[in-house]
Structures are given as structure tokens and as C-alpha cells.
Design a protein around this motif. Sequence first.
Motif, PDB file in Angstrom:
ATOM      1  N   TYR A 328      -3.075  44.594  45.005  1.00  0.00           N
ATOM      2  CA  TYR A 328      -4.160  44.099  44.566  1.00  0.00           C
ATOM      3  C   TYR A 328      -4.804  44.891  45.808  1.00  0.00           C
ATOM      4  N   TRP A 329      -5.718  45.350  44.906  1.00  0.00           N
ATOM      5  CA  TRP A 329      -6.733  46.356  46.002  1.00  0.00           C
ATOM      6  C   TRP A 329      -8.874  45.859  46.071  1.00  0.00           C
ATOM      7  N   LEU A 330      -8.044  44.982  47.812  1.00  0.00           N
ATOM      8  CA  LEU A 330      -9.761  44.504  48.060  1.00  0.00           C
ATOM      9  C   LEU A 330     -10.228  45.602  49.048  1.00  0.00           C
ATOM     10  N   ALA A 331      -9.729  46.639  50.042  1.00  0.00           N
ATOM     11  CA  ALA A 331      -9.870  47.386  50.509  1.00  0.00           C
ATOM     12  C   ALA A 331     -10.984  48.369  50.096  1.00  0.00           C
ATOM     13  N   ASP A 332     -11.611  49.366  51.158  1.00  0.00           N
ATOM     14  CA  ASP A 332     -11.906  50.805  50.239  1.00  0.00           C
ATOM     15  C   ASP A 332     -11.981  51.908  49.883  1.00  0.00           C
ATOM     16  N   VAL A 333     -11.328  51.725  48.778  1.00  0.00           N
ATOM     17  CA  VAL A 333     -10.202  53.190  48.420  1.00  0.00           C
ATOM     18  C   VAL A 333     -10.549  54.458  48.480  1.00  0.00           C
ATOM     19  N   LYS A 334     -11.931  53.876  49.211  1.00  0.00           N
ATOM     20  CA  LYS A 334     -12.233  55.615  50.219  1.00  0.00           C
ATOM     21  C   LYS A 334     -11.231  55.943  51.502  1.00  0.00           C
ATOM     22  N   LEU A 335     -11.220  55.129  51.828  1.00  0.00           N
ATOM     23  CA  LEU A 335      -9.960  54.971  52.996  1.00  0.00           C
ATOM     24  C   LEU A 335      -8.842  55.467  52.419  1.00  0.00           C
ATOM     25  N   ALA A 336      -9.195  56.699  51.683  1.00  0.00           N
ATOM     26  CA  ALA A 336      -7.556  57.024  52.093  1.00  0.00           C
ATOM     27  C   ALA A 336      -6.779  57.090  52.560  1.00  0.00           C
ATOM     28  N   PRO A 337      -6.481  57.975  53.184  1.00  0.00           N
ATOM     29  CA  PRO A 337      -5.428  58.669  54.350  1.00  0.00           C
ATOM     30  C   PRO A 337      -4.708  57.154  54.934  1.00  0.00           C
ATOM     31  N   ARG A 338      -5.329  56.452  55.352  1.00  0.00           N
ATOM     32  CA  ARG A 338      -5.629  55.186  56.556  1.00  0.00           C
ATOM     33  C   ARG A 338      -4.225  53.704  55.768  1.00  0.00           C
ATOM     34  N   ARG A 339      -5.156  54.011  54.224  1.00  0.00           N
ATOM     35  CA  ARG A 339      -4.651  53.324  53.088  1.00  0.00           C
ATOM     36  C   ARG A 339      -3.034  53.914  52.682  1.00  0.00           C
ATOM     37  N   MET A 340      -3.725  55.032  53.170  1.00  0.00           N
ATOM     38  CA  MET A 340      -1.946  55.621  51.881  1.00  0.00           C
ATOM     39  C   MET A 340      -0.554  55.021  53.118  1.00  0.00           C
ATOM     40  N   ASP A 341      -0.892  54.747  54.452  1.00  0.00           N
ATOM     41  CA  ASP A 341       0.685  54.646  55.165  1.00  0.00           C
ATOM     42  C   ASP A 341       0.651  52.992  55.093  1.00  0.00           C
ATOM     43  N   GLN A 342      -0.721  52.052  54.644  1.00  0.00           N
ATOM     44  CA  GLN A 342      -0.271  50.686  54.632  1.00  0.00           C
ATOM     45  C   GLN A 342       0.392  50.505  53.248  1.00  0.00           C
ATOM     46  N   VAL A 343       0.123  51.365  51.699  1.00  0.00           N
ATOM     47  CA  VAL A 343       1.216  51.092  51.269  1.00  0.00           C
ATOM     48  C   VAL A 343       2.898  51.404  51.478  1.00  0.00           C
ATOM     49  N   PHE A 344       2.627  52.711  52.457  1.00  0.00           N
ATOM     50  CA  PHE A 344       4.365  52.598  53.038  1.00  0.00           C
ATOM     51  C   PHE A 344       4.998  50.942  53.243  1.00  0.00           C
ATOM     52  N   THR A 345       4.018  51.173  53.919  1.00  0.00           N
ATOM     53  CA  THR A 345       4.277  49.762  54.733  1.00  0.00           C
ATOM     54  C   THR A 345       4.252  48.269  54.202  1.00  0.00           C
ATOM     55  N   ASP A 346       3.320  48.172  53.085  1.00  0.00           N
ATOM     56  CA  ASP A 346       3.775  46.965  52.776  1.00  0.00           C
ATOM     57  C   ASP A 346       5.211  47.306  51.356  1.00  0.00           C
ATOM     58  N   ALA A 347       5.539  48.523  50.974  1.00  0.00           N
ATOM     59  CA  ALA A 347       6.262  48.385  50.289  1.00  0.00           C
ATOM     60  C   ALA A 347       8.090  47.985  50.932  1.00  0.00           C
ATOM     61  N   PHE A 348       8.036  47.766  52.599  1.00  0.00           N
ATOM     62  CA  PHE A 348       9.098  47.826  52.799  1.00  0.00           C
ATOM     63  C   PHE A 348       8.925  46.220  53.630  1.00  0.00           C
ATOM     64  N   ALA A 349       7.710  45.630  53.476  1.00  0.00           N
ATOM     65  CA  ALA A 349       7.544  44.238  54.302  1.00  0.00           C
ATOM     66  C   ALA A 349       7.843  43.149  53.635  1.00  0.00           C
ATOM     67  N   ARG A 350       8.779  42.378  54.207  1.00  0.00           N
ATOM     68  CA  ARG A 350       9.719  41.399  53.142  1.00  0.00           C
ATOM     69  C   ARG A 350       8.432  40.627  52.044  1.00  0.00           C
ATOM     70  N   ASP A 351       6.727  40.478  52.315  1.00  0.00           N
ATOM     71  CA  ASP A 351       6.298  39.439  51.603  1.00  0.00           C
ATOM     72  C   ASP A 351       5.612  40.795  50.475  1.00  0.00           C
ATOM     73  N   HIS A 352       6.627  41.475  49.957  1.00  0.00           N
ATOM     74  CA  HIS A 352       6.357  41.967  48.952  1.00  0.00           C
ATOM     75  C   HIS A 352       7.014  42.379  48.236  1.00  0.00           C
ATOM     76  N   GLN A 353       8.398  41.906  48.385  1.00  0.00           N
ATOM     77  CA  GLN A 353       9.507  41.838  47.897  1.00  0.00           C
ATOM     78  C   GLN A 353       9.383  41.104  46.728  1.00  0.00           C
ATOM     79  N   LEU A 354      10.093  41.982  45.737  1.00  0.00           N
ATOM     80  CA  LEU A 354      10.058  41.011  44.353  1.00  0.00           C
ATOM     81  C   LEU A 354      11.609  39.254  44.945  1.00  0.00           C
TER      82      LEU A 354
END
Length: 495
Positions: A328-354
Motif C-alpha cells: 500500500y502507499w500511505l506515505a508521501d511518495v516524494k520521500l523517494a530515497p528513504r522510502r526506497m530503502d524501506q521497500v527493500f527492507t519490507d520485501a524481506f520481512a516476514r509480514d510481506h511474504q506470500l
Amino acid sequence: MFNRYTASCVIVLADIYLVGQCGNQIGSRFWDLALREHASVNKKGVFDEPLSSFFRNVDTRYSEPVNIAVGSGDGKIKSLRARAVLIDMEEGVVSEVMRGPMRDVFDSQQLLTDVSGSGNNWAVGNRFYGQKFREQIMDIVRKQAEQCDCLQCFFLLHSMGGGTGSGVGTAILDLLKEEYPEIYRFAIAVYPSADDDVITSPYNSVLAMHELTEKADCVLPIENQALVDLVMTINKAAALKSDRSRVTLSSLSHEMKRHSSVTSGHGGISKDEKPFDAMNNIVAHLLLNMTSSSRFEGSLNVDLNEITMNLVPFPRLHYIVSSLSPLYWLADVKLAPRRMDQVFTDAFARDHQLIRADPRHSLYLACALLLRGKVSMSDIRRNIDRLRPSLKFVHWNQHGWKTGLCSVPPVGHLYSLLSLANNTCIKSTFTDIRTGFVKLYRRKAHLHHYTQVDGMELDQFQDSLESLSSLICDYESLDSQRDKQPETPPQLRVA
């Protein structure tokens, strides 16, 4: 209604086979989202090469392009046909699709239904219906394949717990292997939860897994309970946003429809959202991201067959753990650099696995990162270097990363990430399935429903159980190498 003159060379990549209630419901969401995605890029509605990957043009008489988005004004799509086959032994879901907004994307030659269903019985689906409709299925498959200029792979969407998805689905897989042995076969398999209301789902799952292990090239397991957990995570995030911004329920619903990856409006079936629609949309987005490089341009596009080539080191160990970020996209998308790192972190987090497992606590055999949107190679390298120390890779493949970058992001996002990992954490899912199977099999419960079907032998149960146990042992054997240090390459001696 679509111009074909812009596509000088049409390259067709894949046919998608939707089997059973689950497969058809997911498929209808996928085709809806795919059309919306193409409409956001292809403003003129001209039939072009990206559109031709999963759609074909059946009427080239018209020169005036139209809007290809479903349900958008005069957006008729009667000249498009999805490269798909819809199969179900109960006609309810397929009939609903054919009455809905996606009805023009399919024709009668792409449908195969019956009325009685498979009775949640793998043997009925595989041995009875699989044989009864084998020639008819083969004819439909052949016609669809002949309409492809360069057929690259097959996608099979089905469930594991029911009779049609598991039984007929694996019968089709057997047919594809026999008729098209050189074409890669991908399976998107939805596994039942522990409290599934189908009492025989452990039997169906284990019997189907034997076929998937032997006859599929790549399988993406998805757990029902994991999908439920993901939807709950999104709902909690929405509630948190409402507390912070003090919005009303109606405006919150509107925000979620705009920003959530699991909401797509009508979804290709009906105008009323159903409880499982959000779950189906997650799987549809998995397929959208997985096929994005086949449909759009990119600086580092990944061929679909490269996924199997890079992620499957051993033929039987082709079960891939997937995760999506952002959900989902609830944060401000203009914060791209910080948010990009979070996208990678989330992809390896347990609560994002299928699946309900934590890959970070298990061993990676290989990993693919498929990114879309405004992402630079420096972002990818920086995040791989950041995450690498916390991820355990098998000692003989310490640099087993595959990256892909498609320039077109999902609708409503700046970028997204699909992680596909061959990870030993999948063995926990398989162990749970085996436990449920053994509980029934020890008591010989419900076996007579299977053995009374012609062609079904009791030995099939034992063979399937042994196949699953062998698969679990293979993953456990690899997992035991977690703490083994990488081998040091031999030093050359200079005389």
C-alpha cells in the motif's frame, strides 16, 4: 477497434490457464488490472507490442483507436482476446466472469466447464475429468498456442485444496509437459490454510504436489492464511492513517481504493467487492510484476525463462517464495530515497511474504529482485549491499542475486519490488501439509471416495507422501549448511 499497424513484429510470450474457482477468480482480477495498466501507458489505445504479449487482436477492420480501460466510458474491448483458457468443472464462476465487465475479453473457444464439479476430490478432477476432457483440453491448448508467434511459457493458476484446481490443474500440467516439453511451465498454486473447510484438502494438496514436483518447471506457492494476514496488515495501516488524519470512513475507503495494491474497483467479476477480492488482487499483482518486463520496456528486463534458469539450481527444488512491496502507499511518495530503502527492507520481512514463513532465518539458494518504475541501479546495488550481511546464502552461491528493472511502474506508484527467493523456509509449509495428510491417512479416512474412481490406486497416496517427504529432506539437508563458510578458491602458485 484497435490499430495493428504500430506492431511490426508481434512477440507473444505466454498463455495463462485458469483452473477451478480460485484460479478463475484470480485470473479475472489479473486481466482487469493488466488492461488498466496498459491503458495508463497506451493513451491512444493502439494495439502495440506490449499489449500483444498477453492479448491478441481479433478484428483489424477498424482504424480508430479506443480507450482500453475496462469500464471507462466508451472503453469497448471487443477486438481484444486474452491469451488464456478458463476451465472449471462448476460453471458458476466462469459464468459470472462472462456476465461481468471482462466478458468481451474471452470467447467460447477459451472456455471449458461442466456442471457437477469435482466434489473436492483430486481423483475425480485428475482421473475422471482429466481423462474425460483430455482431447478437448488438448484442442483448446493447441488453438491458443498456434495463435502465438513466439510462445515462451505457460502459467497455470489453480488452488491445491479443491478437486478441480488440484486434479484438473495437474492433469493440464501433465498434458503441457507431454505436448510442449520445451516450453517452460509456471504454476501459481494457492495452498489451503490449516482450518480449511474442505476436510480432504490435505489429500488433494499432497497428491497435487507430487505432480507439481515432477512436471512443473517453477512453482510459486501462496498460502491462503498469508493472504488473510496481508489484508489485515493493510487494514491496520488504513486505520492508523485514519487516527492520524481524522478522516471519515468514506474518505478512508476512497484513500484505500486509490493507494492500496489490493483494491482495483470492480475487478472484472462484479461491481460488488467480495471478501476474497483483496486476497485475489495480491496474487494478481504478483503476476503483474512478474510479467512486467515481458509487457513493457526496461533498462534491465528479465526474460521469464531466466527466472527458472537463475532460481532453480536443482530440478525438484523449484518452489519459489514470493513477496511484494509496497502493499500500500500511505506515505508521501516524494520521500523517494528513504522510502526506497524501506521497500527493500519490507520485501524481506516476514509480514510481506506470500507464505507464512521468515526467509531471513533460513537459507537462500538464490534470489531475484524484479523492480518497476523510477529506480536507479545505484539504489539496487546500495540496498543489496545493505541487506547481504543479514541474509544467509548457501556457501556455493554467495552472489546468487538476479535483478530486473522495468521502467513502467504499477498504476498509482512510483516504484515497486517483487522478490522471488528459493529459500529453505518453504519446508515449514510443506511439513504442515504433510502433518495434515498423515492425520487423515493413518485412519484411512475418506480414502474410499478416491479409490472408487477408475484409475486411482491406493499406492498413489503412498507415492505422493514419499515424494513430499523426500522434498522436505532435500530442503533440510541444504538448511543444515547454513553455518558452513564459503569455500575459499584455490590460490595459483607462480613458479
